[in-house]
Design a protein around this motif. Structure first.
Motif, PDB file in Angstrom:
ATOM      1  N   GLN A   1       4.858  63.489  16.020  1.00  4.24           N
ATOM      2  CA  GLN A   1       5.917  62.520  16.355  1.00  4.24           C
ATOM      3  C   GLN A   1       6.003  62.403  17.874  1.00  4.24           C
ATOM      4  N   GLY A   2       5.100  61.646  18.449  1.00  3.21           N
ATOM      5  CA  GLY A   2       5.099  61.442  19.903  1.00  3.21           C
ATOM      6  C   GLY A   2       4.420  62.583  20.637  1.00  3.21           C
ATOM      7  N   ALA A   3       4.209  62.358  21.941  1.00  3.01           N
ATOM      8  CA  ALA A   3       3.563  63.379  22.762  1.00  3.01           C
ATOM      9  C   ALA A   3       4.468  64.590  22.953  1.00  3.01           C
ATOM     10  N   THR A   4       5.767  64.361  22.955  1.00  2.84           N
ATOM     11  CA  THR A   4       6.689  65.479  23.188  1.00  2.84           C
ATOM     12  C   THR A   4       6.518  66.519  22.081  1.00  2.84           C
ATOM     13  N   GLN A   5       6.467  66.065  20.829  1.00  3.86           N
ATOM     14  CA  GLN A   5       6.247  67.035  19.756  1.00  3.86           C
ATOM     15  C   GLN A   5       4.828  67.605  19.833  1.00  3.86           C
TER      16      GLN A   5
ATOM     17  N   SER B   1      -3.122  69.464  28.202  1.00  2.00           N
ATOM     18  CA  SER B   1      -3.090  68.371  29.164  1.00  2.00           C
ATOM     19  C   SER B   1      -2.312  67.190  28.577  1.00  2.00           C
ATOM     20  N   ASP B   2      -1.176  66.877  29.192  1.00  2.00           N
ATOM     21  CA  ASP B   2      -0.353  65.752  28.732  1.00  2.00           C
ATOM     22  C   ASP B   2      -0.932  64.471  29.335  1.00  2.00           C
ATOM     23  N   GLU B   3      -1.555  63.645  28.482  1.00  2.00           N
ATOM     24  CA  GLU B   3      -2.334  62.495  28.965  1.00  2.00           C
ATOM     25  C   GLU B   3      -1.726  61.155  28.591  1.00  2.00           C
ATOM     26  N   VAL B   4      -0.385  61.117  28.513  1.00  2.00           N
ATOM     27  CA  VAL B   4       0.238  59.866  28.063  1.00  2.00           C
ATOM     28  C   VAL B   4       0.001  58.696  29.013  1.00  2.00           C
ATOM     29  N   TYR B   5      -0.400  59.001  30.255  1.00  2.00           N
ATOM     30  CA  TYR B   5      -0.595  57.898  31.205  1.00  2.00           C
ATOM     31  C   TYR B   5      -2.053  57.549  31.470  1.00  2.00           C
TER      32      TYR B   5
ATOM     33  N   ASN C   1      -1.562  62.968  23.649  1.00  2.00           N
ATOM     34  CA  ASN C   1      -1.368  61.567  24.018  1.00  2.00           C
ATOM     35  C   ASN C   1      -0.457  60.916  22.976  1.00  2.00           C
ATOM     36  N   SER C   2      -0.085  59.661  23.218  1.00  2.00           N
ATOM     37  CA  SER C   2       0.768  58.946  22.252  1.00  2.00           C
ATOM     38  C   SER C   2       0.690  57.449  22.511  1.00  2.00           C
ATOM     39  N   LEU C   3       1.362  56.694  21.632  1.00  2.00           N
ATOM     40  CA  LEU C   3       1.426  55.235  21.825  1.00  2.00           C
ATOM     41  C   LEU C   3       2.569  54.832  22.759  1.00  2.00           C
ATOM     42  N   THR C   4       3.259  55.835  23.341  1.00  2.00           N
ATOM     43  CA  THR C   4       4.517  55.540  24.041  1.00  2.00           C
ATOM     44  C   THR C   4       4.360  54.734  25.320  1.00  2.00           C
ATOM     45  N   LYS C   5       3.449  55.158  26.208  1.00  2.00           N
ATOM     46  CA  LYS C   5       3.498  54.642  27.585  1.00  2.00           C
ATOM     47  C   LYS C   5       2.559  53.465  27.800  1.00  2.00           C
ATOM     48  N   ILE C   6       1.250  53.729  27.680  1.00  2.00           N
ATOM     49  CA  ILE C   6       0.271  52.673  27.975  1.00  2.00           C
ATOM     50  C   ILE C   6       0.344  51.579  26.912  1.00  2.00           C
TER      51      ILE C   6
HETATM   52  C1  LIG Z   1       4.433  63.026  31.124  1.00  2.00           C
HETATM   53  C2  LIG Z   1       5.141  62.540  29.897  1.00  2.00           C
HETATM   54  N1  LIG Z   1       4.761  62.987  28.686  1.00  2.00           N
HETATM   55  C3  LIG Z   1       5.355  62.562  27.557  1.00  2.00           C
HETATM   56  C4  LIG Z   1       6.401  61.650  27.603  1.00  2.00           C
HETATM   57  C5  LIG Z   1       7.040  61.199  26.325  1.00  2.00           C
HETATM   58  O1  LIG Z   1       6.069  60.877  25.374  1.00  2.00           O
HETATM   59  P1  LIG Z   1       6.482  60.586  23.847  1.00  2.00           P
HETATM   60  O2  LIG Z   1       7.489  59.456  23.886  1.00  2.00           O
HETATM   61  O3  LIG Z   1       5.219  60.178  23.194  1.00  2.00           O
HETATM   62  O4  LIG Z   1       7.074  61.826  23.291  1.00  2.00           O
HETATM   63  C6  LIG Z   1       6.859  61.192  28.843  1.00  2.00           C
HETATM   64  C7  LIG Z   1       8.003  60.258  28.912  1.00  2.00           C
HETATM   65  O5  LIG Z   1       8.597  59.976  29.912  1.00  2.00           O
HETATM   66  C8  LIG Z   1       6.203  61.631  30.018  1.00  2.00           C
HETATM   67  O6  LIG Z   1       6.588  61.188  31.217  1.00  2.00           O
END
Ligand SMILES: Cc1ncc(COP(=O)(O)O)c(C=O)c1O
Length: 384
Positions: free
Chosen positions: A90-94, A201-205, A229-234
């Motif tokens: 459920q998102g990159a945070t999880q 490595s948090d690669e959401v960007y 990674n996730s669908l959140t940012k890019i």
């Molecule tokens: C570096 C980073 N990782 C993860 C997230 C959140 O990702 P997700 O919404 O997929 O949990 C953020 C949101 O600001 C972020 O800045």
């Protein structure tokens, strides 16, 4: 509110669990609905779900398993790995929580320490604290001459790594938008490999680099590297809560078990909506290119008019600059920016040292962006 940066330190439980302070600051500002929102670190993009789902729109409330192929396969194909290497979350945070659970080794009964990079999105730093680990900060610093990638101090990192069992990093760094300098990156990968330290490595960007030679997700760098990674940012789809981990098969299996234990199943509407847009994800990357070409010159020219130094990251939708006269950016956003209906993000959300920095995003459509920049300029003139 004075302090908004992430907590580092000792593990926490119950009443000692730390707040995510930047959200306590940010959500009320978002609710003010300022007209010019330069705070979005994710692309603002409207996906046409009606078109992509077509007849199956009415099925969104039903379980996806009988109808859809397994979503791990879909992510595996996009990233050129096997589905055994993927765990959907459920998102990159999880994904950060699950990845840490999957790779931390507590078999020696010793307290674990995790080195976490700063500046950071607070949940990266505070996840280990919740999972019975202590944290040590490792910093990335603005470049000495003000231009190019933010840099690491290897002595500082080696001291922290010697005490740590895991390293957590964010290659394309929030709030500056810069990826690692290539020698720093190689040193981190090689040093952690030698020391037997897994890297999360948090690669959401980073997917705005996809298709270029600079696109280098960490999972390609060896068995000790895990990409999140996730669908959140890019891809502008934060509300879907669709993320993933890419790791070696052993860590992926641990992560899958941790996910099923903590979350059971992914929500079927999430899987259906994500599956519908997945074949079209590159549209968002194209949109980012367009926003960079159209919006960035407007920002660049305004900062030049105001004699403000600008270190522009080569990819992504945000960057950061230092305010004139060492002005405090939180005071600026709550004062002069609010007076001009502008919202941007103070650097102190990510690290205490960045309280004079402002993060600005060019993730919105060009006409509104141009008006927003004129209003940001008015705010800047009033503190010059
Ligand atoms: C570096 C980073 N990782 C993860 C997230 C959140 O990702 P997700 O919404 O997929 O949990 C953020 C949101 O600001 C972020 O800045």
């Amino acid at each position: 509110m004075d302090n908004t940066w992430p907590y580092h330190g000792s593990s926490t439980t119950g009443a000692d669990i730390h707040p995510i302070r930047y959200l306590d600051w940010y959500i009320p500002r978002l609710q003010q609905m300022r007209k010019y929102n330069l705070s979005y670190s994710g692309l603002q993009y409207v996906w046409d779900f009606e078109k992509y789902l077509a007849q199956s729109l009415g099925d969104v409330g039903y379980h996806h398993i009988p109808d859809l192929p397994n979503p791990e396969q879909m992510v595996a194909e996009r990233y050129g790995v096997k589905s055994e290497n993927i765990v959907i979350t459920q998102g990159a945070t999880q994904a950060l929580n699950i990845a840490l659970l999957a790779c931390i080794d507590s078999s020696d009964n010793e307290k674990n320490t995790v080195a976490v990079e700063l500046p950071a999105y607070a949940p990266v730093v505070q996840t280990p604290l919740l999972l019975n680990c202590d944290t040590i900060p490792v910093q990335r610093h603005p470049p000495a001459d003000g231009i190019g990638p933010w840099r690491i101090n290897k002595n500082e990192w080696i001291d922290a790594l010697q005490q740590s069992k895991v390293l957590m990093i964010t290659p394309q760094l929030n709030p500056c938008g810069w990826d690692y300098e290539s020698n720093d990156r190689k040193w981190i990968i090689d040093t952690c490999k030698e020391m037997g330290i897994p890297i999360i490595s948090d690669e959401v960007y980073i997917d705005s680099m996809k298709g270029t030679d600079d696109y280098k997700p960490f999972h390609l760098e060896g068995e000790h590297c895990i990409s999140v990674n996730s669908l959140t940012k890019i891809y502008g789809l934060g509300p879907l809560r669709f993320g993933w981990i890419i790791a070696n098969e052993e860590i992926s299996l641990n992560a899958k078990r941790a996910f099923l234990t903590l979350s059971g199943m992914m929500a079927s509407p999430t899987i259906r909506l994500a599956s519908a847009v997945f074949p079209y994800l590159d549209l968002a990357i194209e949109k980012i290119k367009h926003y960079r070409e159209t919006n960035l010159p407007v920002l660049r020219e305004m900062l030049a008019r105001q004699n403000i130094a600008w270190n522009e990251p080569p990819y992504g939708v945000f960057g950061a600059f230092k305010l004139p006269n060492n002005y405090d950016s939180m005071k600026f956003v709550d004062g002069e920016c609010a007076d001009n209906s502008v919202l941007a993000v103070p650097g102190s959300m990510f690290a205490q040292e960045l309280s004079g920095w402002l993060r600005v995003a060019w993730s919105i459509e060009p006409k509104l962006f141009a008006e927003a920049i004129l209003n940001l300029e008015k705010a800047l003139i009033s503190i010059q």
